[in-house]
Design a protein around this motif. Structure first.
Motif, PDB file in Angstrom:
ATOM      1  N   MET A   5      -7.845   1.457  -8.882  1.00 42.61           N
ATOM      2  CA  MET A   5      -8.475   1.612  -7.291  1.00 42.61           C
ATOM      3  C   MET A   5      -7.785   0.636  -6.574  1.00 42.61           C
ATOM      4  N   SER A   6      -7.032   1.102  -5.639  1.00 48.19           N
ATOM      5  CA  SER A   6      -6.318  -0.120  -4.623  1.00 48.19           C
ATOM      6  C   SER A   6      -7.384  -0.611  -3.809  1.00 48.19           C
ATOM      7  N   VAL A   7      -7.203  -2.062  -3.439  1.00 52.06           N
ATOM      8  CA  VAL A   7      -8.119  -2.590  -2.737  1.00 52.06           C
ATOM      9  C   VAL A   7      -7.228  -3.005  -1.433  1.00 52.06           C
ATOM     10  N   LEU A   8      -8.138  -2.304  -0.187  1.00 47.25           N
ATOM     11  CA  LEU A   8      -7.606  -2.504   1.203  1.00 47.25           C
ATOM     12  C   LEU A   8      -7.706  -3.689   1.695  1.00 47.25           C
ATOM     13  N   LYS A   9      -6.514  -4.173   2.323  1.00 48.15           N
ATOM     14  CA  LYS A   9      -6.501  -5.360   3.249  1.00 48.15           C
ATOM     15  C   LYS A   9      -6.682  -5.176   4.668  1.00 48.15           C
ATOM     16  N   GLN A  10      -6.871  -3.975   4.896  1.00 45.84           N
ATOM     17  CA  GLN A  10      -7.426  -3.482   6.334  1.00 45.84           C
ATOM     18  C   GLN A  10      -8.136  -2.390   6.371  1.00 45.84           C
ATOM     19  N   SER A  11      -8.956  -1.897   7.326  1.00 52.21           N
ATOM     20  CA  SER A  11      -9.518  -0.809   7.701  1.00 52.21           C
ATOM     21  C   SER A  11      -8.372   0.386   7.542  1.00 52.21           C
ATOM     22  N   PRO A  12      -8.925   1.435   6.989  1.00 52.43           N
ATOM     23  CA  PRO A  12      -8.285   2.707   7.146  1.00 52.43           C
ATOM     24  C   PRO A  12      -8.167   3.177   8.540  1.00 52.43           C
ATOM     25  N   TYR A  13      -7.227   4.344   8.452  1.00 45.72           N
ATOM     26  CA  TYR A  13      -7.121   4.842  10.061  1.00 45.72           C
ATOM     27  C   TYR A  13      -8.268   6.181  10.171  1.00 45.72           C
ATOM     28  N   LEU A  14      -8.741   6.375  11.288  1.00 48.82           N
ATOM     29  CA  LEU A  14      -9.360   7.462  11.711  1.00 48.82           C
ATOM     30  C   LEU A  14      -8.742   8.680  11.250  1.00 48.82           C
ATOM     31  N   LEU A  15      -9.671   9.787  10.767  1.00 56.64           N
ATOM     32  CA  LEU A  15      -9.272  11.145  10.390  1.00 56.64           C
ATOM     33  C   LEU A  15      -9.624  12.144  11.597  1.00 56.64           C
ATOM     34  N   TYR A  16      -8.872  13.176  12.024  1.00 54.92           N
ATOM     35  CA  TYR A  16      -9.260  14.095  12.795  1.00 54.92           C
ATOM     36  C   TYR A  16      -8.676  15.388  12.299  1.00 54.92           C
ATOM     37  N   SER A  17      -9.434  16.612  12.781  1.00 53.00           N
ATOM     38  CA  SER A  17      -9.107  18.060  12.428  1.00 53.00           C
ATOM     39  C   SER A  17      -8.537  18.688  13.696  1.00 53.00           C
ATOM     40  N   ASP A  18      -7.644  19.539  13.423  1.00 53.87           N
ATOM     41  CA  ASP A  18      -7.109  20.278  14.603  1.00 53.87           C
ATOM     42  C   ASP A  18      -7.942  21.435  14.693  1.00 53.87           C
ATOM     43  N   GLY A  19      -9.017  21.755  14.052  1.00 49.93           N
ATOM     44  CA  GLY A  19     -10.022  22.951  14.099  1.00 49.93           C
ATOM     45  C   GLY A  19      -9.307  24.287  13.363  1.00 49.93           C
ATOM     46  N   LYS A  20      -8.310  23.916  12.673  1.00 48.39           N
ATOM     47  CA  LYS A  20      -7.405  25.137  12.066  1.00 48.39           C
ATOM     48  C   LYS A  20      -7.434  24.825  10.584  1.00 48.39           C
ATOM     49  N   GLY A  21      -8.146  23.795   9.900  1.00 44.80           N
ATOM     50  CA  GLY A  21      -8.122  23.429   8.584  1.00 44.80           C
ATOM     51  C   GLY A  21      -6.940  22.446   8.291  1.00 44.80           C
ATOM     52  N   ASN A  22      -6.420  21.785   9.328  1.00 42.38           N
ATOM     53  CA  ASN A  22      -5.621  20.648   9.084  1.00 42.38           C
ATOM     54  C   ASN A  22      -6.242  19.516   9.398  1.00 42.38           C
ATOM     55  N   ILE A  23      -5.889  18.343   8.445  1.00 43.36           N
ATOM     56  CA  ILE A  23      -6.707  17.044   9.026  1.00 43.36           C
ATOM     57  C   ILE A  23      -5.357  15.947   9.225  1.00 43.36           C
ATOM     58  N   PHE A  24      -5.649  15.103  10.227  1.00 43.36           N
ATOM     59  CA  PHE A  24      -4.236  14.255  10.330  1.00 43.36           C
ATOM     60  C   PHE A  24      -5.179  12.724  10.382  1.00 43.36           C
ATOM     61  N   GLU A  25      -4.048  11.810  10.387  1.00 40.04           N
ATOM     62  CA  GLU A  25      -4.629  10.463  10.755  1.00 40.04           C
ATOM     63  C   GLU A  25      -4.236  10.036  12.041  1.00 40.04           C
ATOM     64  N   ASP A  26      -5.184   9.209  12.691  1.00 37.16           N
ATOM     65  CA  ASP A  26      -5.172   8.804  14.210  1.00 37.16           C
ATOM     66  C   ASP A  26      -4.680   7.221  13.912  1.00 37.16           C
ATOM     67  N   THR A  27      -3.354   6.726  14.042  1.00 28.67           N
ATOM     68  CA  THR A  27      -2.987   5.548  13.712  1.00 28.67           C
ATOM     69  C   THR A  27      -3.209   4.455  14.837  1.00 28.67           C
ATOM     70  N   SER A  28      -3.869   5.096  16.037  1.00 30.29           N
ATOM     71  CA  SER A  28      -4.291   4.104  16.790  1.00 30.29           C
ATOM     72  C   SER A  28      -5.673   3.581  16.883  1.00 30.29           C
ATOM     73  N   LEU A  29      -6.394   4.296  15.750  1.00 30.76           N
ATOM     74  CA  LEU A  29      -7.887   3.970  15.751  1.00 30.76           C
ATOM     75  C   LEU A  29      -8.144   3.573  14.294  1.00 30.76           C
ATOM     76  N   TYR A  30      -8.845   2.556  13.938  1.00 34.40           N
ATOM     77  CA  TYR A  30      -9.494   2.325  12.693  1.00 34.40           C
ATOM     78  C   TYR A  30     -10.658   3.171  12.328  1.00 34.40           C
ATOM     79  N   ALA A  31     -11.002   3.590  11.302  1.00 30.36           N
ATOM     80  CA  ALA A  31     -12.343   4.507  10.989  1.00 30.36           C
ATOM     81  C   ALA A  31     -13.515   3.549  11.117  1.00 30.36           C
ATOM     82  N   THR A  32     -14.528   4.090  11.410  1.00 29.15           N
ATOM     83  CA  THR A  32     -16.053   3.305  11.661  1.00 29.15           C
ATOM     84  C   THR A  32     -16.808   4.131  10.814  1.00 29.15           C
ATOM     85  N   GLY A  33     -17.835   3.481  10.736  1.00 29.72           N
ATOM     86  CA  GLY A  33     -19.198   4.319   9.755  1.00 29.72           C
ATOM     87  C   GLY A  33     -20.595   4.204  10.915  1.00 29.72           C
TER      88      GLY A  33
END
Length: 433
Positions: free
Chosen positions: A1-29
């Motif tokens: 398991m790799s240890v992160l040094k920074q938060s991962p990027y947020l993911l979003y879906s295009d509504g057609k089953g494809n998922i991308f990362e948005d490198t302008s945003l860190y994911a939150t919880g």
């Protein structure tokens, strides 16, 4: 398991089953109604068997990489993760829900992110037992087992139900393990229930906007049917357990006379293995009768250790929260193993009020184990249904687990019912591996 040094990027879906990362945003919880920055050490790689979902009508909430401010991702729909058994999620996916967003189906919605070509989730592995690990299932062996057992028990309606519904249609891990001849064998036993759980996976009212994920058992098994296939399992399986009460049925304690008769018969034939019941704990007198017959362990399901939150979700008929507490006490008074199947919901489970209620429950019942299970439900829908709009101070799921372990070091943590070898011997070693 790799240890992160920074938060991962947020993911979003295009509504057609494809998922991308948005490198302008860190994911939150998310916990309760609010979004939070997830401590970087809480992110782990998405375990094998995990999946990502699109959350239609919802915009993910992230932390702007440049400004550090929280904002919405407008590129597509929010994304959440399903994390497989043996793992407990620490944060839900954070998003803003649109007015016309559909209610989400009955799955868990853990936060998810992307970094260096890998998916991450905020979670902990709470259980080392591998019994429901994806990699451990061989579909050919399951199908061969189904064929063999259907020939061996041609008139057994329960074996047919476990084969055709549970193992082959729903790919239930417990049923698949049974047909592979190992570990925990499920015994659905009741078509009826005495609770009206908001998130019931086997029955939803016709006027409700969500559908149940599976069909409920439609018949009352006999003691003979139960004994016929469980005794050979107890005799031959590694780390054998037989468990009354499954997601594909009602409440097993409504069939306690049949269960009692079957336990007595099982124990006439074999002393091996553990006999368990997964239940809502609504009938303490029935639990007492079953313990006298030879029941070894109980797992009582609850979304909360607080009466008002429990009863708002379970909507019990002819029983109350105090009865489930009494059932745990009864099992312990017989020297048996008492677990709670604890539905973890960040923002509720880790509130200070819930922490105090859980401490009291452990003390009052002499609880043996907490199974930290992910709650399969639409977060907004759940909080609205049980009328939880104020959450107060939160400890965080991880800190809650640490505090409880510190105060009650003998309470075991896990995700599955332990076999007799763990109950009587070495809890840390004797399990499926």
């Amino acid at each position: 398991m790799s240890v992160l040094k920074q938060s991962p990027y947020l993911l979003y879906s295009d509504g057609k089953g494809n998922i991308f990362e948005d490198t302008s945003l860190y994911a939150t919880g998310r916990a309760g109604w609010d979004a939070f920055e997830v401590p970087v050490e809480d992110w782990i790689e998405l375990p094998d068997g995990g999946n990502l979902y699109e959350l239609p009508g919802r915009r993910g909430i992230g932390i702007d990489v440049k400004t550090g401010e929280m904002r919405l991702c407008e590129l597509g729909w929010a994304v959440a993760a399903f994390i497989p058994p043996a793992h407990t999620g620490l944060y839900l996916a954070a998003y803003e829900t649109g007015h016309d967003a559909p209610t989400l189906p009955l799955f868990c919605y853990t936060a998810a992110g992307w970094h260096n070509e890998k998916m991450y989730v905020p979670a902990v592995r709470i259980e080392q037992d591998i019994r429901q690990e994806c990699a451990g299932f061989d579909q050919n062996k399951v199908e061969t087992g189904v064929e063999h057992f259907l020939q061996a028990y041609p008139h057994n309606r329960l074996v047919q139900h476990l084969a055709n519904n549970c193992a082959l249609t729903y790919h239930c891990p417990a049923a698949r393990n049974y047909f592979m001849g190992r570990w925990e064998c499920p015994i659905p036993s009741s078509p009826a229930c005495n609770a009206n759980c908001i998130g019931c996976i086997s029955f939803q009212p016709a006027d409700e906007e969500i559908v149940s994920t599976q069909d409920r058992l439609t018949f009352k098994p006999t003691a003979e049917e139960i004994v016929e296939f469980t005794v050979p399992h107890l005799e031959s399986a590694p780390f054998p357990i037989v468990s009354f009460g499954q997601g594909c049925e009602g409440e097993p304690l409504l069939m306690w006379e049949t269960i009692r008769q079957s336990i007595i018969e099982m124990r006439k034939h074999t002393s091996k293995g553990s006999i368990n019941i997964n239940t809502n704990g609504s009938k303490p007198a029935a639990v007492d009768a079953l313990c006298k017959a030879g029941l070894n362990s109980i797992r009582v399901s609850t979304n909360s250790a607080q009466k008002h939150i429990y009863e708002a979700y379970y909507r019990p008929n002819n029983y109350q929260f105090e009865d489930i507490v009494e059932s745990l006490k009864v099992m312990r008074s017989h020297g048996g193993w008492a677990s709670i199947n604890y539905f973890v919901f960040p923002g509720v489970t880790d509130s200070e009020a819930e922490y105090e209620a859980l401490r009291k429950l452990i003390r009052d019942t002499d609880l043996t184990m907490i199974q930290w299970r992910n709650f399969n439900i639409d977060p907004d829908w759940y909080l609205g249904k049980v009328n939880l709009y104020e959450q107060g101070d939160l400890l965080g799921i991880k800190q809650l687990q640490e505090l409880i372990k510190e105060e009650f070091p003998n309470v075991k943590y896990g995700y599955f019912n332990p076999p007799m070898e763990r109950i009587q011997g070495n809890f840390e070693v004797d399990f499926a591996h």
